[in-house]
Design an enzyme around this catalytic site. Structure first.
Site, mmCIF file in Angstrom:
data_model
loop_
_atom_site.group_PDB
_atom_site.id
_atom_site.type_symbol
_atom_site.label_atom_id
_atom_site.label_comp_id
_atom_site.label_asym_id
_atom_site.label_seq_id
_atom_site.Cartn_x
_atom_site.Cartn_y
_atom_site.Cartn_z
ATOM 1 N N ASP A 290 -46.808 -70.198 34.076
ATOM 2 C CA ASP A 290 -47.733 -69.108 34.357
ATOM 3 C C ASP A 290 -47.197 -68.418 35.624
ATOM 4 O OD1 ASP A 290 -50.172 -67.600 34.467
ATOM 5 O OD2 ASP A 290 -50.895 -68.996 35.989
ATOM 6 N N ASP B 268 -49.307 -65.930 38.110
ATOM 7 C CA ASP B 268 -50.264 -65.849 39.223
ATOM 8 C C ASP B 268 -50.845 -67.222 39.537
ATOM 9 O OD1 ASP B 268 -50.475 -62.846 39.664
ATOM 10 O OD2 ASP B 268 -50.901 -62.957 37.527
HETATM 11 C C1 BG6 Z 1 -53.739 -63.335 35.692
HETATM 12 C C2 BG6 Z 1 -54.436 -63.563 37.015
HETATM 13 O O1 BG6 Z 1 -52.499 -63.969 35.692
HETATM 14 O O2 BG6 Z 1 -53.533 -61.934 35.469
HETATM 15 C C3 BG6 Z 1 -55.727 -62.760 37.073
HETATM 16 O O3 BG6 Z 1 -54.719 -64.939 37.172
HETATM 17 C C4 BG6 Z 1 -55.449 -61.301 36.781
HETATM 18 O O4 BG6 Z 1 -56.315 -62.901 38.345
HETATM 19 C C5 BG6 Z 1 -54.742 -61.186 35.436
HETATM 20 O O5 BG6 Z 1 -56.667 -60.562 36.744
HETATM 21 C C6 BG6 Z 1 -54.420 -59.741 35.040
HETATM 22 O O6 BG6 Z 1 -53.542 -59.196 35.971
HETATM 23 P P1 BG6 Z 1 -53.178 -57.663 36.036
HETATM 24 O O7 BG6 Z 1 -51.999 -57.630 36.979
HETATM 25 O O8 BG6 Z 1 -52.784 -57.238 34.651
HETATM 26 O O9 BG6 Z 1 -54.364 -56.926 36.515
HETATM 27 MG MG MG Z 2 -52.546 -68.403 36.918
#
Ligand code: BG6
Ligand code: MG
Length: 221
Positions: A10, A12
């Site tokens: 993963d 984030d």
């Molecule tokens: C996930 C995160 O990986 O991605 C979330 O854990 C985030 O916090 C989600 O909202 C979507 O991310 P983005 O960059 O498309 O807004």
């Molecule tokens: Mg994550």
């Protein structure tokens, strides 16, 4: 004894700690719109897509689709202000070592992220070359906790899902990986990782050899 052939990460909360920046961006939007929100509420958004996060933040309030789009764009604009400053120094401790150890072991490396910003972030961190397959928010229609994204990345890696280890920090991500029939390493603490096969506080506390030995035993039991 069958051994793992690939690791899917993963992004984030695993490769880079973006939680604080997602939190500040949602908090700013919520404050501007007079919607109650705080850090505890933000923790429930871990691993969810942008749309799923907004729906949670709205807590049942109904807004038009146009407004949803505008709010998601505004939140993302706030987030991009932080993201634009990401550099290789923002890699979580232990990630570079773990990735290189996995490569040296001959394991294929994948990314499975719910984020629409995953590819630019890999470039900013200068680790995009290390990945054999990258799945992001654009790859499949059904997000985590559905298994689709992990299955899609395993397909790109040409590896049987049962030979894949997933490294995740979110409950939705662990759930998705388990539904895909994969082995799981949870990063962090607390109940959200209770279902993972193996849990470490952070990747710098993980030893690849030890994890492989443990997960290979899980697989054959
Ligand atoms: C996930 C995160 O990986 O991605 C979330 O854990 C985030 O916090 C989600 O909202 C979507 O991310 P983005 O960059 O498309 O807004
Ligand atoms: Mg994550």
């Amino acid at each position: 004894m069958p051994t793992p052939e690939a690791i899917i990460f993963d992004l984030d909360g695993v490769i880079i700690e973006t939680d604080e920046y997602h939190y500040r961006s949602w908090q700013r939007l919520a404050d501007e719109e007079g919607i109650p929100f705080d850090r505890a509420a933000n923790d429930d958004l871990r691993g969810l897509t942008r749309r799923a996060s907004l729906l949670k933040l709205l807590k049942g309030r109904v807004i038009s689709e146009d407004q949803m789009q505008a709010w998601m764009e505004r939140k993302n604009a706030y987030y991009l202000d932080y993201m634009g400053r990401f550099t290789p120094a923002d890699l979580q401790p232990g990630v570079g070592e773990f990735l290189r150890a996995a490569k040296a072991k001959g394991l294929k490396i994948g990314l499975a992220s719910a984020s629409q910003n995953a590819r630019p972030i890999l470039h900013l961190l200068q680790i995009n070359d290390l990945f054999d397959a990258v799945g992001d928010a654009f790859s499949v229609p059904n997000p985590k906790p559905a298994s689709d994204l992990f299955i899609w990345v395993a397909g790109r890696l040409n590896v049987n899902p049962a030979r894949v280890i997933v490294v995740e920090d979110s409950e939705a991500g662990i759930e998705a990986a388990l539904r895909a029939g994969m082995l799981t390493i949870g990063l962090g603490s607390g109940e959200r990782l209770a279902k993972a096969h193996l849990v470490y506080a952070r990747l710098s506390a993980a030893c690849l050899e030890e994890a492989l030995n443990h997960l290979t035993r899980v697989q054959s039991s």
